[in-house]
Design a protein around this motif. Structure first.
Motif, short mmCIF file in Angstrom:
data_model
loop_
_atom_site.label_atom_id
_atom_site.label_comp_id
_atom_site.label_asym_id
_atom_site.label_seq_id
_atom_site.Cartn_x
_atom_site.Cartn_y
_atom_site.Cartn_z
N ARG A 47 101.25 -25.21 59.75
CA ARG A 47 100.35 -24.48 60.66
C ARG A 47 99.57 -25.43 61.56
O ARG A 47 99.07 -25.04 62.59
N CYS A 48 99.44 -26.69 61.17
CA CYS A 48 98.76 -27.75 61.93
C CYS A 48 97.25 -27.52 62.00
O CYS A 48 96.76 -26.79 62.87
N ASN A 49 96.54 -28.19 61.10
CA ASN A 49 95.07 -28.16 61.09
C ASN A 49 94.59 -29.12 62.18
O ASN A 49 94.33 -30.29 61.91
N VAL A 50 94.47 -28.62 63.41
CA VAL A 50 94.27 -29.43 64.61
C VAL A 50 93.06 -30.34 64.53
O VAL A 50 93.10 -31.52 64.85
N THR A 51 91.92 -29.78 64.10
CA THR A 51 90.68 -30.54 63.96
C THR A 51 89.75 -29.73 63.09
O THR A 51 90.17 -28.78 62.43
N ASN A 52 88.48 -30.11 63.08
CA ASN A 52 87.46 -29.37 62.35
C ASN A 52 86.35 -29.02 63.33
O ASN A 52 85.95 -29.86 64.14
N ALA A 53 85.85 -27.79 63.27
CA ALA A 53 84.86 -27.32 64.25
C ALA A 53 83.42 -27.65 63.89
O ALA A 53 82.49 -27.22 64.58
N SER A 54 83.20 -28.42 62.83
CA SER A 54 81.84 -28.83 62.47
C SER A 54 81.30 -29.78 63.52
O SER A 54 82.03 -30.26 64.39
N ASP A 55 79.99 -30.08 63.46
CA ASP A 55 79.43 -31.05 64.39
C ASP A 55 80.02 -32.43 64.11
O ASP A 55 80.52 -32.70 63.01
N MET A 56 79.97 -33.31 65.09
CA MET A 56 80.63 -34.60 64.98
C MET A 56 80.02 -35.48 63.89
O MET A 56 80.70 -36.33 63.30
N ASP A 57 78.74 -35.29 63.58
CA ASP A 57 78.13 -36.03 62.48
C ASP A 57 78.79 -35.67 61.15
O ASP A 57 79.02 -36.53 60.30
N THR A 58 79.09 -34.38 60.98
CA THR A 58 79.78 -33.92 59.77
C THR A 58 81.18 -34.51 59.71
O THR A 58 81.64 -34.95 58.64
N ILE A 59 81.86 -34.51 60.83
CA ILE A 59 83.21 -35.08 60.87
C ILE A 59 83.17 -36.56 60.52
O ILE A 59 83.97 -37.05 59.71
N LEU A 60 82.19 -37.27 61.08
CA LEU A 60 82.04 -38.70 60.79
C LEU A 60 81.77 -38.93 59.31
O LEU A 60 82.27 -39.89 58.71
N SER A 61 81.00 -38.04 58.69
CA SER A 61 80.65 -38.20 57.26
C SER A 61 81.86 -37.96 56.36
O SER A 61 81.84 -38.33 55.19
N ASN A 62 82.91 -37.33 56.88
CA ASN A 62 84.12 -37.08 56.10
C ASN A 62 85.16 -38.17 56.28
O ASN A 62 86.26 -38.08 55.72
N VAL A 63 84.83 -39.19 57.08
CA VAL A 63 85.70 -40.37 57.19
C VAL A 63 85.38 -41.28 56.03
O VAL A 63 84.22 -41.63 55.79
N MET A 64 86.39 -41.69 55.27
CA MET A 64 86.17 -42.37 53.99
C MET A 64 85.67 -43.80 54.14
O MET A 64 84.90 -44.28 53.35
N GLY A 65 86.12 -44.49 55.14
CA GLY A 65 85.70 -45.89 55.31
C GLY A 65 85.74 -46.28 56.77
O GLY A 65 86.47 -45.68 57.58
N ASN A 66 84.96 -47.26 57.13
CA ASN A 66 84.92 -47.78 58.50
C ASN A 66 84.53 -46.72 59.53
O ASN A 66 84.98 -46.76 60.69
N ASN A 67 83.69 -45.76 59.12
CA ASN A 67 83.37 -44.68 60.06
C ASN A 67 82.55 -45.16 61.26
O ASN A 67 82.63 -44.58 62.34
N LYS A 68 81.78 -46.24 61.08
CA LYS A 68 81.01 -46.77 62.22
C LYS A 68 81.93 -47.25 63.34
O LYS A 68 81.56 -47.24 64.51
N PHE A 69 83.12 -47.68 62.96
CA PHE A 69 84.10 -48.13 63.94
C PHE A 69 84.46 -47.02 64.93
O PHE A 69 84.86 -47.28 66.06
N LEU A 70 84.28 -45.77 64.50
CA LEU A 70 84.72 -44.63 65.30
C LEU A 70 83.65 -44.06 66.23
O LEU A 70 83.89 -43.07 66.92
N TYR A 71 82.47 -44.67 66.26
CA TYR A 71 81.38 -44.14 67.09
C TYR A 71 81.83 -43.93 68.53
O TYR A 71 81.64 -42.86 69.11
N SER A 72 82.40 -44.96 69.14
CA SER A 72 82.81 -44.87 70.55
C SER A 72 83.94 -43.86 70.73
O SER A 72 83.91 -43.04 71.66
N ALA A 73 84.93 -43.92 69.86
CA ALA A 73 86.08 -43.01 69.98
C ALA A 73 85.65 -41.56 69.85
O ALA A 73 86.08 -40.69 70.62
N PHE A 74 84.79 -41.28 68.85
CA PHE A 74 84.33 -39.91 68.64
C PHE A 74 83.39 -39.45 69.75
O PHE A 74 83.34 -38.26 70.08
#
Length: 435
Positions: A47-74
């Motif tokens: 079915r393809c879980n395209v993304t998650n509709a939560s706020d981006m802070d919640t999405i960042l908190s669900n990244v297991m490691g190196n989430n600070k690396f994703l600040y710019s990308a997100f």
């Protein structure tokens, strides 16, 4: 105008190709499979879980490691940006439990078709059934950089900096042909779902360029269980239960509340998959203990009273025949066999000690985890190209100029729920616009 090669036709690669082409580059997307998005096709059970509709802070908190690396990308490509991308192209989406986003059609093929149309519309040349063997590069040395290195060499105690000493030139294909380019984006994915062609090519490319690879292991993957009775419960799903996973030294490694599934080899389901990514790979070198609380909403005293009510309502009935309101039918014979109570014993003959032992079993149903399933059943790969050698503001290599990495090939992973695909979209977008 630059010529950009994108190696890998998954979600990160297709997004990278689209946004690189939007910057008026000549873009070639190279995919070794017979079609684009082969792994994307089977995500979310097709079915393809395209993304998650939560706020981006919640999405960042669900990244297991190196989430600070994703600040710019997100920041540059949010979940809303991803959803708008598909909605604008008439591929409509819906939000389900846990803010998981799916196509309204429930067909992952619609997401892939939308992406393919988008990259064709911006003039991306697509080469399928084309295998990249290695990356081509030239030495890259700047006079200014030489001077800096000479100055640093005077201070032997100084930690050596990452050296930018290569510049990308293109790729060599399996048939020996070369494709020259100004920039190359590696979006080859990891090791998971190897039947879709995920064979770790990107790791070899990166290593050959001098990049370090953080040890890879299966992530979001089911567990194998030692006990044979588990196989008899194949297909049974338990909702609203909680789990504790303990090491051999009785250290709590993970706990959660939610849903799990019994399989022919052990256990799976959202809680189990999340546990597999939270527990460090070295912990799986030994057997672990999994305890399931079948009634987490009730403490032992309340649960005991509940069982007493069931017994009182079934006086003179056999123990095995009074549990229908407590457990799924398939689980009853298993839980009875695991208890210290004879299945044929009348409930009015069951002692308090037997009943309390039964309560403890319900609150701590024990299983032995003997390992994780293989990469072929893993949803994602943990580990990959170390992000310490990647510029988080562009996804460009710090070792090789004009070489970029995005998606699962990097040491980035998240929990289940659309978060991993958001990493792919965001890092692919950033690599593409950086070209």
């Amino acid at each position: 105008m630059s010529k950009v090669l994108v190696v890998g036709g998954g979600p990160a690669g297709m997004f990278a190709a689209y946004y690189a082409a939007q910057n008026n580059n000549e873009v070639v997307l190279i995919e070794k499979n017979e079609k684009l998005g082969k792994k994307l096709y089977i995500t979310g059970k097709g079915r393809c879980n395209v993304t998650n509709a939560s706020d981006m802070d919640t999405i960042l908190s669900n990244v297991m490691g190196n989430n600070k690396f994703l600040y710019s990308a997100f920041n540059d490509c949010t979940n809303k940006d991803v959803m708008d991308f598909f909605e604008r192209r008439k591929t409509h989406l819906k939000v389900e439990r846990g803010n998981r986003v799916f196509p309204k059609s429930d067909h992952s093929s619609d997401i892939i078709s939308c992406l393919k149309r988008a990259i064709e519309d911006v003039g991306v040349e697509i080469k399928i059934n084309t295998q990249v063997k290695k990356l081509l590069y030239d030495p890259f040395v700047e006079e200014e950089k030489k001077e800096t290195e000479n100055q640093n060499s005077k201070y032997k105690k100084k930690k050596p900096k990452i050296k930018l000493d290569k510049i990308i030139k293109g790729v060599v294909l399996d048939d020996g042909n070369e494709i020259l380019a100004d920039k190359v984006i590696v979006a080859t994915g990891g090791f998971s779902y190897q039947t879709t062609g995920s064979t770790g090519d990107g790791y070899h490319f990166a290593e050959n360029m001098g990049h370090k690879i953080v040890e890879v292991s299966p992530g979001l993957v089911p567990f194998e269980i030692k006990e044979d009775w588990v196989k008899k419960l194949q297909g049974l799903s338990l909702k609203n239960v909680s789990i504790n996973i303990m090491s051999q030294k009785n250290k709590k490694l993970y706990s959660d509340f939610g849903e799990m599934l019994f399989t022919h080899f052990g256990v799976s389901g959202p809680m189990i998959l999340s546990a597999s990514s939270n527990i460090k790979p070295r912990e799986f070198e030994n057997e672990l203990q999994l305890y399931v609380d079948l009634k987490p909403a009730l403490d032992e005293e309340t649960l005991d009273k509940r069982i007493l009510r069931e017994f009182e309502g079934g006086l003179n009935k056999q123990f095995k025949n009074v549990l229908g309101h407590l457990f799924p039918t398939k689980l009853i014979p298993i839980i009875v066999n695991l208890s210290t109570i004879d299945a044929d014993k009348q409930v009015n003959d069951i002692s308090r000690e037997e009943r309390l032992a039964f309560v403890k079993l319900i609150k701590n149903l024990p299983m032995t985890i003997v390992g994780k399933r293989s990469f072929n059943e893993a949803i994602i790969t943990k580990g990959g190209v170390t992000v310490k050698e990647i510029d988080p503001s562009s996804m460009e290599s710090k070792l090789c100029k004009n070489l970029y990495f995005c998606g699962e090939v990097l040491d980035l992973d998240a929990l289940t729920g659309g978060y991993n695909l958001q990493i792919a979209w965001s890092t692919g977008h950033l690599a593409g616009i950086s070209c």
